[in-house]
Design a protein around this motif. Structure first.
Motif, PDB file in Angstrom:
ATOM      1  N   ASP A 219       0.895  -1.222  -0.055  1.00 58.26           N
ATOM      2  CA  ASP A 219      -0.053  -0.091  -0.038  1.00 58.26           C
ATOM      3  C   ASP A 219       0.862   1.273  -0.166  1.00 58.26           C
ATOM      4  N   LEU A 220       0.950   1.978  -1.280  1.00 61.92           N
ATOM      5  CA  LEU A 220       1.818   3.139  -1.075  1.00 61.92           C
ATOM      6  C   LEU A 220       1.032   4.439  -1.219  1.00 61.92           C
ATOM      7  N   THR A 221      -0.379   4.270  -0.779  1.00 64.74           N
ATOM      8  CA  THR A 221      -1.228   5.262  -0.515  1.00 64.74           C
ATOM      9  C   THR A 221      -1.152   6.023   0.740  1.00 64.74           C
ATOM     10  N   ARG A 222      -0.512   5.252   1.637  1.00 61.30           N
ATOM     11  CA  ARG A 222      -0.500   5.932   3.137  1.00 61.30           C
ATOM     12  C   ARG A 222       0.432   6.887   3.312  1.00 61.30           C
ATOM     13  N   ARG A 223       0.086   8.064   3.977  1.00 58.89           N
ATOM     14  CA  ARG A 223       0.548   9.055   4.078  1.00 58.89           C
ATOM     15  C   ARG A 223       0.905   9.639   5.501  1.00 58.89           C
ATOM     16  N   VAL A 224       1.848   9.994   5.937  1.00 58.38           N
ATOM     17  CA  VAL A 224       1.988  10.604   7.241  1.00 58.38           C
ATOM     18  C   VAL A 224       2.197  12.186   7.311  1.00 58.38           C
ATOM     19  N   THR A 225       1.620  12.821   8.451  1.00 58.29           N
ATOM     20  CA  THR A 225       1.827  14.248   8.472  1.00 58.29           C
ATOM     21  C   THR A 225       2.597  14.661   9.749  1.00 58.29           C
ATOM     22  N   SER A 226       3.548  15.523   9.403  1.00 58.06           N
ATOM     23  CA  SER A 226       4.185  16.174  10.886  1.00 58.06           C
ATOM     24  C   SER A 226       4.453  17.561  10.508  1.00 58.06           C
ATOM     25  N   THR A 227       4.255  18.431  11.647  1.00 57.08           N
ATOM     26  CA  THR A 227       4.545  19.737  11.655  1.00 57.08           C
ATOM     27  C   THR A 227       5.634  20.148  12.267  1.00 57.08           C
ATOM     28  N   GLY A 228       6.227  19.516  13.102  1.00 59.19           N
ATOM     29  CA  GLY A 228       7.344  19.835  14.132  1.00 59.19           C
ATOM     30  C   GLY A 228       8.478  19.959  13.268  1.00 59.19           C
ATOM     31  N   SER A 229       9.690  20.405  13.713  1.00 62.46           N
ATOM     32  CA  SER A 229      11.051  20.675  13.465  1.00 62.46           C
ATOM     33  C   SER A 229      12.077  19.840  14.027  1.00 62.46           C
ATOM     34  N   ASP A 230      11.690  19.031  14.932  1.00 64.41           N
ATOM     35  CA  ASP A 230      12.373  17.917  15.779  1.00 64.41           C
ATOM     36  C   ASP A 230      12.960  16.791  14.850  1.00 64.41           C
ATOM     37  N   GLU A 231      13.989  16.046  15.376  1.00 62.17           N
ATOM     38  CA  GLU A 231      14.249  14.934  14.488  1.00 62.17           C
ATOM     39  C   GLU A 231      13.147  14.041  14.138  1.00 62.17           C
TER      40      GLU A 231
END
Length: 325
Positions: A219-231
């Protein structure tokens, strides 16, 4: 012997102050106050007591030698010198903490006045007198007043030192409580920060694991979201970019495979048409070969017939020729 005992007691008192670190009082007023009370004032009282006792013996004998006079003069000078040290220490304490003037200013003045008047009295009536005639009882009473004035100053100074120590202890206790409270607050904040970071790391790890599992399952349609700037946020964004890049690569490969399959089908169809045409051409060639064989046989027969005709013609010419003769 009495003097040695008093000196030993004074040294023991100072040793107690040293061992209890009282002499290391961090506040200037407390330091000078304890120095005056524990170090400087007791010798004043001792010297005055020795002066009183020596003068009492001289008056009781009603005679004074040169050594007696020198001894009494030395004790008076030592009392003045030691009292000056007490006055200096107390003055420095009052300068460091003007609030000490209220309990100590009057006792200091009274003790200094009593000391000066008492030493002047001793010098006039005993030390410098040709024939001391002061009544011993009056001498004892007068010098006792001077000593009592020094004791009074010592009592008031000790009370001030005790109050100063209590106030300092209370301030240290408040500082300790504030420091402890601040430390506890810092510990709570650190624990909260650690828990928040732990939750953030756990959430980021969970998202990364879910993305990896989805990619492993195709499944290559899965996405993740991240708004931080840490590691962790940077890692999630990198994984998401990798997943998108992989999806694009797979899509390109799939499109190329479809195109290759279509081209292969066209090639297969062309090969089939070519095979059919080849078979047709082979059949035509076979028919042509058969026709050529038939033509060859016909030509051969025709040639044989022609040869026979020529032969018959030759015979006919021959016959004609013979018949003309």
């Amino acid at each position: 012997r009495h003097t040695r005992l008093v000196d030993a007691q004074t040294e023991m008192l100072y040793d107690v102050a040293v061992s209890s670190q009282l002499v290391l009082h961090p506040v200037a007023s407390g330091y000078f106050l304890q120095d005056a009370v524990l170090r400087q004032l007791p010798p004043v009282v001792e010297v005055l007591a020795r002066l009183r006792g020596s003068g009492m013996g001289t008056l009781a004998r009603q005679s004074m030698t040169a050594d007696d006079r020198a001894q009494l003069a030395g004790l008076a000078a030592k009392a003045r010198s030691q009292a000056a040290a007490v006055d200096k220490a107390l003055t420095l304490a009052l300068q460091a903490d003007p609030a000490l003037r209220v309990p100590l200013a009057q006792p200091i003045a009274e003790a200094a006045k009593a000391l000066e008047e008492g030493l002047a009295y001793a010098e006039q009536q005993v030390i410098q007198a040709e024939r001391p005639a002061e009544p011993p009882a009056q001498w004892w009473a007068r010098m006792t007043q001077v000593i009592d004035a020094q004791y009074g100053l010592g009592d008031r100074a000790r009370q001030a030192l005790e109050a100063d120590m209590l106030a300092y202890g209370a301030s240290v206790q408040r500082e300790l409580l504030l420091g402890t409270g601040g430390l506890l607050l810092m510990m709570v904040l650190c624990m909260a920060a650690i828990m928040a970071v732990g939750r953030q790391i756990t959430a980021a790890t969970q998202q990364a694991l879910q993305l990896a599992e989805a990619v492993a399952e195709g499944d290559l349609t899965r996405r993740v979201t991240s708004t931080g700037s840490d590691e962790c946020a940077r890692m999630l964004r990198a994984l998401d970019a990798m997943s998108q890049q992989l999806a694009g690569t797979v899509s390109t490969v799939r499109d190329n495979a479809v195109q290759v399959a279509a081209a292969s089908a066209q090639i297969a169809q062309g090969n089939g048409d070519l095979s059919n045409r080849t078979e047709e051409q082979a059949s035509a060639l076979q028919q042509t070969a058969a026709s050529i064989e038939q033509l060859t046989a016909t030509v051969t027969q025709t040639a044989d017939n022609a040869r026979q005709a020529v032969a018959m013609a030759d015979e006919a010419r021959g016959v004609v020729a013979r018949g003309g003769l």
